[in-house]
Design an enzyme around this catalytic site. Sequence first.
Site, PDB file in Angstrom:
ATOM      1  N   LYS A   1       0.821  -1.228   0.000  1.00 34.98           N
ATOM      2  CA  LYS A   1       0.000   0.000   0.000  1.00 34.98           C
ATOM      3  C   LYS A   1       0.850   1.271   0.000  1.00 34.98           C
ATOM      4  CE  LYS A   1      -0.212   0.556   4.965  1.00 34.98           C
ATOM      5  NZ  LYS A   1      -0.686  -0.018   6.211  1.00 34.98           N
TER       6      LYS A   1
ATOM      7  N   ARG B   1      -5.240   1.482  17.722  1.00 28.51           N
ATOM      8  CA  ARG B   1      -5.863   1.505  16.412  1.00 28.51           C
ATOM      9  C   ARG B   1      -6.825   0.322  16.414  1.00 28.51           C
ATOM     10  NH1 ARG B   1      -2.563   1.520  10.743  1.00 28.51           N
ATOM     11  NH2 ARG B   1      -3.203  -0.673  10.750  1.00 28.51           N
TER      12      ARG B   1
END
Length: 366
Positions: A41, A136
Site C-alpha cells: 500500500k 488503532r
Amino acid sequence: MNSLEKKYPVVEVDLKKLKHNIDEMVRRCREKGISIAGVVKGFNAIPETLRLYEESDCVQIASSRLEHIEDARKMGLKGPFLAIRVPMLSEIPDLVRLADISLNSELTVVKAIDEECKRQGKKHSVILMADLGDLREGYWDKDEMVEAAYYIENNLANIYLAGVGTNLGCYGSINATPEKMEELISVAEAIEEKIGRKLDIISGGGTTSFPLVYNNTMPKRINHLRMGEGIALGKDLEDLWGLDMSFLNKDVFTLKAEIVEIKDKPSYPVGEIFVDCFGNRGEYIDRGIRKRAIVAVGKVDFALDYQLEPRNKGVEVLGSSSDHLILDIEENKDDLKVGDVLEFDLRYSTMVYLTSSKYVRIECIN
Ligand SMILES: *Cc1c(COP(=O)(O)O)cnc(C)c1O
C-alpha cells in the site's frame, strides 16, 4: 485529443534494488522462523512491483486497499492476498471475491464474510487483531476476543480462523517490545486452549516489530510480520531505531523534478507577514540574500516537504506550496540551471503521496 508529453515529476522505481530488499528481509526473518507478508500500500501497489512480490518468498501480498488486490488479480497474479485494513461491511462482496485472508476485529463483520462466502461458494481466512495499546484496530477486551475466536471456530463454516495479530507503532506510537509480543502470544494460547488446536499465524506487527528480529529478542511463537516500509525504504529502521540496515538499498525510490526558477532572493519575506497559502504561520530565518531554486512539484504531490531528502549536496528544502517546492541552493556546487532535474530520496509519507498523485509519472527501471 490532447495528451501531455510530460517527463517530470517522475518517481523512478529501481526493481532490481527492490527485489534485493524483498529477498534480504524475507531471508533474515525466515532464519528466525518468521514469514513475511509483503505490504504494497505504501507505493500504491505499482504493477511492476506486485510481480516482484508474487515471485518472491513472501507468503502473502498485503494491502489496506482492495483496489490494489483487484489490480493484482487483473494482472493474473495468484497471491495469496491479505487485506490489512479491517473490512467495511459495505465491501464484503469485494473482499470475499478478491482477498484470501483478512485482518478482523468485529464479529459482525466476520459473520457477514461467512454469509458472503456461502453466496460465492468460497472459503476465507481471518486473523483476529488484538489491540495491545497502540489504540488503532483490535480487541481491547481479550476475553471478548477469545469468545469471538471460539464462535468463529465452531459456528462459521466458511471461515478459517488462521490466527491472531497486532499492530504497533502507528496511531499510539507504541514500541514493539518482547513484553508486548508475549501479551499477544498469551491471547493466542488462550484461544488455542479454548478451541483445542494450535493457530497457524501469530502476526507480530509491521516494520516496527523488525528490531526484535534484528536483536534476537523476538519470542519464538511470533511467526509472521506484515512488512511495507522496512522492505521498500528501510530508512526508519536505520534513522529512528538505529539499526545497521546497510544490507538494504535505501534508494529504491527516486523523485526527479525539474527546476523552473533560480534567483538570488532575501531569505526573510518582505512586507507584512500574515499566513501562508495553507493558513499556517510560517517561520522564517533571515540569512540575508541566498540563491534559491523553485522545482515544479508541490504539496499536492508529496504533502510533507520536510520528508523529501535532496540527493545533491548543499540543497536544502525551505518549504512548498501546492505546486512549488522551494529550495535553498546557496551552498550547492553543481552549477544548477533552469531545466536541470534534481533527485530526492523518499520517506514513507512522501512515497505514499507521490505514488498516488495523478500528476506524477511512475517509471520502473530494471
Ligand atoms: C500498513 C500496515 C502494515 C505495514 O506497515 P509498515 O510499517 O509499512 O511495515 C502492517 N500491518 C497493517 C495492519 C498495516 O495497516
